[in-house]
Scaffold this motif. Structure first.
Motif, PDB file in Angstrom:
ATOM      1  N   CYS A  25      32.489  47.277  36.814  1.00 33.15           N
ATOM      2  CA  CYS A  25      32.689  47.546  37.860  1.00 33.15           C
ATOM      3  C   CYS A  25      34.280  46.545  38.638  1.00 33.15           C
ATOM      4  O   CYS A  25      34.857  45.997  39.891  1.00 33.15           O
ATOM      5  CB  CYS A  25      31.928  47.278  39.312  1.00 33.15           C
ATOM      6  SG  CYS A  25      30.117  47.800  38.006  1.00 33.15           S
ATOM      7  N   ARG A  26      34.931  46.061  38.249  1.00 35.42           N
ATOM      8  CA  ARG A  26      35.629  44.561  37.954  1.00 35.42           C
ATOM      9  C   ARG A  26      36.932  45.880  38.837  1.00 35.42           C
ATOM     10  O   ARG A  26      37.338  44.637  39.905  1.00 35.42           O
ATOM     11  CB  ARG A  26      36.204  43.801  36.706  1.00 35.42           C
ATOM     12  CG  ARG A  26      35.481  43.140  36.855  1.00 35.42           C
ATOM     13  CD  ARG A  26      35.954  41.963  35.444  1.00 35.42           C
ATOM     14  NE  ARG A  26      34.146  41.143  35.642  1.00 35.42           N
ATOM     15  CZ  ARG A  26      33.600  40.601  35.385  1.00 35.42           C
ATOM     16  NH1 ARG A  26      35.164  39.397  35.841  1.00 35.42           N
ATOM     17  NH2 ARG A  26      32.517  38.871  35.297  1.00 35.42           N
ATOM     18  N   GLU A  27      37.674  46.667  38.373  1.00 31.42           N
ATOM     19  CA  GLU A  27      39.329  47.088  38.677  1.00 31.42           C
ATOM     20  C   GLU A  27      38.583  47.305  40.160  1.00 31.42           C
ATOM     21  O   GLU A  27      40.015  47.107  41.190  1.00 31.42           O
ATOM     22  CB  GLU A  27      39.278  47.787  37.659  1.00 31.42           C
ATOM     23  CG  GLU A  27      41.052  48.434  38.490  1.00 31.42           C
ATOM     24  CD  GLU A  27      42.130  46.984  38.326  1.00 31.42           C
ATOM     25  OE1 GLU A  27      42.643  47.559  39.336  1.00 31.42           O
ATOM     26  OE2 GLU A  27      41.596  46.627  38.028  1.00 31.42           O
ATOM     27  N   ARG A  28      37.431  47.817  40.521  1.00 32.30           N
ATOM     28  CA  ARG A  28      37.432  48.571  41.704  1.00 32.30           C
ATOM     29  C   ARG A  28      37.182  47.301  42.955  1.00 32.30           C
ATOM     30  O   ARG A  28      37.898  47.768  44.201  1.00 32.30           O
ATOM     31  CB  ARG A  28      36.063  48.907  41.896  1.00 32.30           C
ATOM     32  CG  ARG A  28      35.663  49.519  43.052  1.00 32.30           C
ATOM     33  CD  ARG A  28      34.713  50.905  42.935  1.00 32.30           C
ATOM     34  NE  ARG A  28      35.221  51.586  43.937  1.00 32.30           N
ATOM     35  CZ  ARG A  28      33.360  51.682  44.830  1.00 32.30           C
ATOM     36  NH1 ARG A  28      31.804  51.123  44.547  1.00 32.30           N
ATOM     37  NH2 ARG A  28      33.124  52.225  46.375  1.00 32.30           N
ATOM     38  N   VAL A  29      36.554  46.527  42.635  1.00 28.47           N
ATOM     39  CA  VAL A  29      35.617  45.329  43.315  1.00 28.47           C
ATOM     40  C   VAL A  29      37.875  44.800  43.616  1.00 28.47           C
ATOM     41  O   VAL A  29      37.919  44.126  44.536  1.00 28.47           O
ATOM     42  CB  VAL A  29      35.438  43.839  42.739  1.00 28.47           C
ATOM     43  CG1 VAL A  29      35.495  42.915  43.555  1.00 28.47           C
ATOM     44  CG2 VAL A  29      33.685  44.928  42.378  1.00 28.47           C
ATOM     45  N   ARG A  30      38.123  43.877  42.746  1.00 23.35           N
ATOM     46  CA  ARG A  30      40.125  43.573  42.371  1.00 23.35           C
ATOM     47  C   ARG A  30      40.858  44.665  43.600  1.00 23.35           C
ATOM     48  O   ARG A  30      41.537  44.452  44.182  1.00 23.35           O
ATOM     49  CB  ARG A  30      40.347  43.837  40.765  1.00 23.35           C
ATOM     50  CG  ARG A  30      41.275  42.571  41.051  1.00 23.35           C
ATOM     51  CD  ARG A  30      42.289  42.761  39.443  1.00 23.35           C
ATOM     52  NE  ARG A  30      41.478  43.296  38.743  1.00 23.35           N
ATOM     53  CZ  ARG A  30      40.435  42.223  37.461  1.00 23.35           C
ATOM     54  NH1 ARG A  30      40.247  41.125  38.000  1.00 23.35           N
ATOM     55  NH2 ARG A  30      39.758  43.405  36.671  1.00 23.35           N
ATOM     56  N   GLN A  31      40.411  45.767  43.452  1.00 18.11           N
ATOM     57  CA  GLN A  31      41.555  46.368  44.409  1.00 18.11           C
ATOM     58  C   GLN A  31      40.891  46.501  45.729  1.00 18.11           C
ATOM     59  O   GLN A  31      42.092  46.403  46.273  1.00 18.11           O
ATOM     60  CB  GLN A  31      41.621  48.173  43.901  1.00 18.11           C
ATOM     61  CG  GLN A  31      42.252  48.576  42.896  1.00 18.11           C
ATOM     62  CD  GLN A  31      41.763  50.045  41.960  1.00 18.11           C
ATOM     63  OE1 GLN A  31      41.537  50.972  42.720  1.00 18.11           O
ATOM     64  NE2 GLN A  31      42.890  50.241  41.201  1.00 18.11           N
ATOM     65  N   ALA A  32      39.862  46.327  45.613  1.00 20.29           N
ATOM     66  CA  ALA A  32      39.079  46.100  47.542  1.00 20.29           C
ATOM     67  C   ALA A  32      39.798  45.350  47.630  1.00 20.29           C
ATOM     68  O   ALA A  32      40.162  44.878  48.871  1.00 20.29           O
ATOM     69  CB  ALA A  32      37.791  46.622  47.410  1.00 20.29           C
ATOM     70  N   ALA A  33      39.871  43.864  47.010  1.00 21.73           N
ATOM     71  CA  ALA A  33      39.824  43.002  47.474  1.00 21.73           C
ATOM     72  C   ALA A  33      41.296  42.483  47.897  1.00 21.73           C
ATOM     73  O   ALA A  33      41.893  41.820  48.779  1.00 21.73           O
ATOM     74  CB  ALA A  33      39.560  42.051  45.849  1.00 21.73           C
ATOM     75  N   ALA A  34      41.779  43.153  47.043  1.00 25.04           N
ATOM     76  CA  ALA A  34      43.678  43.602  47.353  1.00 25.04           C
ATOM     77  C   ALA A  34      44.014  44.210  48.654  1.00 25.04           C
ATOM     78  O   ALA A  34      44.976  43.760  49.582  1.00 25.04           O
ATOM     79  CB  ALA A  34      44.408  43.767  45.789  1.00 25.04           C
ATOM     80  N   LYS A  35      43.242  44.960  48.696  1.00 26.86           N
ATOM     81  CA  LYS A  35      42.570  45.846  50.071  1.00 26.86           C
ATOM     82  C   LYS A  35      42.896  44.672  51.376  1.00 26.86           C
ATOM     83  O   LYS A  35      43.733  45.716  52.166  1.00 26.86           O
ATOM     84  CB  LYS A  35      42.195  47.134  50.012  1.00 26.86           C
ATOM     85  CG  LYS A  35      42.861  48.478  51.147  1.00 26.86           C
ATOM     86  CD  LYS A  35      42.430  49.584  51.031  1.00 26.86           C
ATOM     87  CE  LYS A  35      42.692  50.420  52.121  1.00 26.86           C
ATOM     88  NZ  LYS A  35      42.066  51.712  51.833  1.00 26.86           N
ATOM     89  N   VAL A  36      42.037  44.549  51.252  1.00 25.36           N
ATOM     90  CA  VAL A  36      41.736  43.470  52.365  1.00 25.36           C
ATOM     91  C   VAL A  36      42.587  41.953  52.696  1.00 25.36           C
ATOM     92  O   VAL A  36      41.844  41.306  53.557  1.00 25.36           O
ATOM     93  CB  VAL A  36      40.061  43.120  52.447  1.00 25.36           C
ATOM     94  CG1 VAL A  36      39.343  44.740  53.006  1.00 25.36           C
ATOM     95  CG2 VAL A  36      39.627  42.566  51.633  1.00 25.36           C
TER      96      VAL A  36
END
Length: 147
Positions: A25-36
């Motif tokens: 799940c890490r990459e998905r969370v990392r991408q979401a964090a960058a997006k916000v």
């Protein structure tokens, strides 16, 4: 949890905390964090067998300033400030924590208290902070965003 729900959850300062996050799940969370607009840090504790090593690894991985004192009080001070990495929120992913937890469970618990106190300070200011560990530990909820 849909992509939009993940973004909304990450942005909610009251939802932040210390959680177990499976590796897939890490990459998905990392991408979401960058997006916000969050600062996202990743620190590995591989090979750390003493608190001094953990504190040094965290200081280096989060690019703490020169005044960082490599003790728990200084860790809390730096995690509560992060002025050198200003962002809308913060995500810290800690890898390879299992061996340190097994070797130093009481010290690991104190480290968790520092993390929780720091998150509470950010929450009081309206900023989300998330700390994700790569291990299921007693007292940690699992955070699993789904497709």
């Amino acid at each position: 949890m849909s992509h939009d729900e993940l973004l909304a959850t990450l942005e909610d300062a009251n939802a932040g905390g210390v959680f177990h996050l499976p590796a897939h799940c890490r990459e998905r969370v990392r991408q979401a964090a960058a997006k916000v607009g969050f600062a996202c840090f990743q620190v590995s504790l591989a090979g750390c067998s003493h608190l001094d090593e953990v504190l040094a690894r965290l200081g280096s991985g989060l690019d703490f300033p020169g005044w960082y004192g490599h003790n728990l009080d200084a860790l809390k001070d730096c995690l509560s400030d992060l002025s050198w990495a200003e962002a809308a929120g913060y995500v810290l992913m800690i890898d390879d924590a299992g061996p340190f937890l097994a070797r130093e469970p009481a010290t690991f618990a104190v480290l968790g208290e520092v993390f929780s106190a720091t998150i509470a300070e950010w929450r009081a200011q309206g900023y989300p902070m998330w700390i994700f560990l790569d291990l299921p530990a007693p007292g940690l909820a699992m955070f699993v965003p789904t497709e």
